[in-house]
Design an enzyme around this catalytic site. Structure first.
Site, PDB file in Angstrom:
ATOM      1  CB  THR A 239       1.769  10.635   3.751  1.00 39.44           C
ATOM      2  OG1 THR A 239       2.857  10.582   4.686  1.00 39.44           O
ATOM      3  CG2 THR A 239       2.327  10.784   2.353  1.00 39.44           C
TER       4      THR A 239
ATOM      5  CD  GLU B   9       2.317   8.944  -0.833  1.00 38.33           C
ATOM      6  OE1 GLU B   9       1.074   9.017  -0.980  1.00 38.33           O
ATOM      7  OE2 GLU B   9       2.857   8.446   0.171  1.00 38.33           O
TER       8      GLU B   9
ATOM      9  CE  LYS C  17       1.870 -10.864   3.087  1.00 38.33           C
ATOM     10  NZ  LYS C  17       2.117  -9.681   3.929  1.00 38.33           N
TER      11      LYS C  17
ATOM     12  CD1 TRP D 253      -0.399 -13.241  -0.094  1.00 42.58           C
ATOM     13  CD2 TRP D 253      -0.587 -11.419  -1.383  1.00 42.58           C
ATOM     14  NE1 TRP D 253       0.849 -12.670  -0.172  1.00 42.58           N
ATOM     15  CE2 TRP D 253       0.757 -11.555  -0.963  1.00 42.58           C
ATOM     16  CE3 TRP D 253      -0.932 -10.339  -2.182  1.00 42.58           C
ATOM     17  CZ2 TRP D 253       1.755 -10.644  -1.336  1.00 42.58           C
ATOM     18  CZ3 TRP D 253       0.042  -9.432  -2.564  1.00 42.58           C
ATOM     19  CH2 TRP D 253       1.382  -9.582  -2.136  1.00 42.58           C
TER      20      TRP D 253
END
Lengths: 542, 542
Positions: B186, B331, B439, B444
């Protein structure tokens, strides 16, 4: 060192879960035996398949046990496909066109615990019920209103009532992907039918390969009508492919005549279909007689037996429906090859393109194939050498159910019983069944080429070429012809029709006219019966 | 009871064997680092991949050991893909855009035994060679004529010489399909990169899913140019899909500028491509500046980060190139969703259709996904509720290489770190990375919507929206903008541009102009760096 990926078995229930979660509102339309057109969704189908799983458990069916079906293509049959296999039991689709004695043999051999069937087949089930040794429950796939007032079938259960007794709270069990999922018997033209036992793994891998762009090319934007029966090698896998990609499905039920099919194609916006040549003959006869066109269908897959070039031409040139020739076997789940063109073919003229499309096609990924000579030596892929076709792959049989017939493999390859060529682009063309090939003076003559030429004659409805005894050459080709109603043609005219179309020594030695050619339960010509009929035929060349 | 199907492991070598036998003459075209355009076929590629396997064995590489590559997209890299994994070793594709320290960390962590690299990366390898603890052999992927006269790399080997020393007689070994095949790290924006170890099984299943009509839809009639690098999650699986279906492949090598790519698209008749938005920006800038069209390309897959709607519009409306939005992760091998339309969308107007295409798309079969709230409770698929996105499936990570970071799964699901919605048709839309979400007063705000609007302004070249400190709301959106060369726009004009396009409380509190936005090694904006840069920025609303 192993990879570090999540471990999930390839299970048939995954296909349904995917369709429910991601294509829940997609439609499934079925023409029912009851007569009406029924509509449901993948969400509803998934809910009912869970009820099927619970209902079967309530009837005492255990994982690994077999549930038989005698049913047309329809949503209830699809619920059984997923409900039976998903729960860990084995779906055994019986071919209702078989002789009742064979139905009894197969159901006993498979040890079916439950037999689910459409109302059409009630007389058949009544005729055989008393002889079935293992079936504990008979389930008529209908609602209470359509149940018969009286029947000779003992303790006949109603499918809809069984489902109503269950809620849909059920988690599909997780188990080894190599577990058996379904069972289908070969048509068995010689000897008893033999069972092919598919696994969850083989079925899901086959669905992946079947949906690919160069195979059946099915997407969520298609509307698929499988004419090929769900009792015949799982409708070539389309019922599994459909859930994988979330396509709209249209099921024709029992109404396979040209008019009924045409109305369904047009009414539901069908884009893709699949079936054997004989079904398409009926459909094309209807559209021709009524001067109709297809407004949404753009392709059809033809398999089961070779598609006559004349039919291919009619579909493509007159109706704009692309024909995909496909080849497979019950022993192959069934897909082996599909004749999708390569870029270079797209630049060819129609005649040349048709010559490619007449071949059975290229191996789908997962299937490997080769041709071998009488000694088992691999022959070149040159489009000329012809030999017995052998295949291998993860959805191809390793042995028949209960070991019938011993080990069918040769060095890990399955001999198909077909004789074929493979060209340098990988296109396979069947020239004959190995048992139908005509052995003339030590050389082989393929009967299919000869039949295709005969079928192109305007007066010929059906043609079969078989080996007839010849004192000098051992065997010579004899052509058996069924004329179209009202059409006339003579033996000599037909033989003349072959001139310039085929090697002179491949031309039949004689023609006989018949009222019909015997067909087997899957629509294939029964040449063994023809050979029996004409075993004393005296060739004029003899 | 198990099914009675043949047992064949799903191995990467099967893909190459299939391509060689059934698509042997299909072309693979590569722009080489040496400067020329190189042509080969699957038959030749297969032969050379077998030599690679033998050459590696001769160098002492054992099954399960790791072979690193630092290479562009090209046929030699593809030979290594198949030669390394096919022989049972593990292919480790390193990202050459990483900092040399990270290259060293990753190669050591992976325990690479051999490092194969393109001439471009000779300086990089020279800089790190002495620090690599496990690499025993360095192989420059070129011929003798292009080898450097002298180098700081110890015992530098020549790839073509290694192959010339071998013949191509080699049977691909058969082994457990769960064996490791390849390793990709990654990008590791925080902490050290973590390795994802794919298996043969996961790779072949991923290729099946990737080739499907609703995923990348690749057939033998396509010409595919993967712009997405082979060092970045296996070029999204295209190198495996290509062998599965026998498509013509075109590799761009190191020349990823608009002009070079355009010439390759046109010269080779490319029909399909795939890459990250930044690459397409360069290509579109070139075609626009030179008033050019695409004559064969009909679709492109855009992933890696969200495709700005303005780019999508340009491709589709100006060039007739369909844009398929895709989403995945290292992944996930990487494919998770692709935004292929359903039939009902085809009837929509362009505006409405675009709103669907802006979403990341539907789960491909094999991947299941769900969104959850802060307590891990599944949220409805209603297109409104947004929560953390979790996935599972047979090509999704179960743990990182060597167990780094502990168990990443939550009840068997992998948390993606993305925040998204899923609509009732199954279309997922990412609203933010969970670490980038703003936030504001307990609610959100997704940064991606805001960035897309800013990007639609004609003066904006690039925009990033990040959280800035606010004394009352904790966080409020701050927009960081890079202007197009020569273009002018003020803070107030930009803020006004948001009116009517977004909820008022989502509108940024401030705009700052920057010369550039830092990008990571895979082309993604590094918002953690931006947050650091602007951590003391005083909002006018504060």
């Amino acid at each position: 060192m192993n990879g570090l990926m999540q471990s999930h078995p390839l299970l048939i229930s995954n296909l349904l879960v995917h369709a429910e979660r991601h294509h829940g509102e997609q439609q499934i339309v079925s023409r029912r035996v009851e007569g009406d057109l029924h509509r449901t969704t993948y969400k509803e189908l998934a809910s009912r398949a869970r009820k099927v799983a619970k209902a079967l458990a309530a009837l005492g069916v255990k994982p690994g046990q077999t549930v038989g079906t005698l049913a047309w293509n329809g949503y209830r049959h699809m619920e059984l496909y997923y409900g039976v296999s998903g729960s860990g039991a084995v779906l055994h689709t019986l071919n209702p066109r078989l002789h009742p004695d064979q139905v009894v043999y197969i159901a006993d051999h498979a040890e079916d615990q439950v037999l689910c069937f459409d109302a059409t087949f009630l007389p058949l089930v009544e005729a055989v019920a008393a002889r079935l040794k293992t079936v504990k429950h008979f389930v008529l796939m209908t609602d209470r209103a359509h149940m018969p007032a009286s029947t000779k079938v003992p303790n006949l259960l109603c499918y809809e009532e069984l489902l109503e007794a269950q809620d849909d709270k059920y988690d599909w069990p997780q188990f080894d992907e190599n577990a058996a999922s379904s069972l289908c018997y070969t048509s068995g033209t010689t000897g008893n039918p033999k069972g092919v036992l598919y696994s969850h793994r083989s079925t899901v891998l086959h669905a992946f390969a079947g949906a690919l762009p160069d195979t059946l090319n099915v997407s969520a934007r298609d509307v698929v009508l499988p004419v090929v029966p769900m009792f015949h090698v799982n409708a070539w896998g389309l019922v599994y492919v459909a859930c994988m990609v979330g396509t709209k499905l249209v099921f024709p039920g029992a109404a396979l005549d040209g008019k009924s099919l045409y109305e369904l194609f047009e009414g539901e916006g069908v884009t893709m279909s699949a079936g054997v040549p004989t079904v398409w003959q009926g459909l094309l006869a209807y559209t021709e007689a009524n001067n109709l066109k297809f407004s949404t269908m753009n392709r059809t897959v033809v398999g089961g037996s070779a598609c006559p070039p004349a039919m291919m031409q009619a579909f493509q040139q007159k109706y704009g429906v692309n024909v995909l020739h496909a080849w497979g076997m019950t022993e192959m789940s069934p897909l082996g090859t599909v004749c999708t063109l390569k870029p270079k073919h797209l630049k060819m003229g129609p005649q040349e393109q048709m010559a490619v499309q007449a071949k059975q096609g290229r191996a789908v990924f997962g299937v490997d194939m080769k041709i071998v000579d009488a000694e088992g030596k691999e022959l070149p892929m040159d489009g000329k050498a012809s030999g017995e076709l052998l295949v291998k792959g993860p959805w191809i049989v390793s042995q028949y159910f209960k070991g019938e017939g011993g080990n069918p493999l040769v060095d890990g390859w399955f001999p198909t019983g077909d004789v074929s060529t493979i060209d340098p682009d990988g296109y396979m063309q069947i020239t004959d069944r190995s048992k139908d090939v005509i052995k003339s003076g030590g050389e082989w003559i393929g009967s299919i080429d000869i039949e295709n030429i005969a079928m192109a004659h305007p007066a010929v409805a059906m043609a079969a070429c078989i080996a007839a005894f010849h004192p000098k050459w051992d065997e010579r080709p004899l052509l058996v012809v069924v004329k179209k109603p009202g059409a006339e043609v003579t033996r000599d005219e037909l033989l003349k029709f072959f001139e310039g179309k085929i090697a002179k020594w491949w031309t039949p030695d004689d023609v006989v006219f018949a009222d019909a050619i015997p067909l087997g339960a899957t629509g294939k010509m029964q040449k063994n019966k023809l050979r029996e009929t004409y075993k004393d035929h005296k060739l004029p060349t003899a």
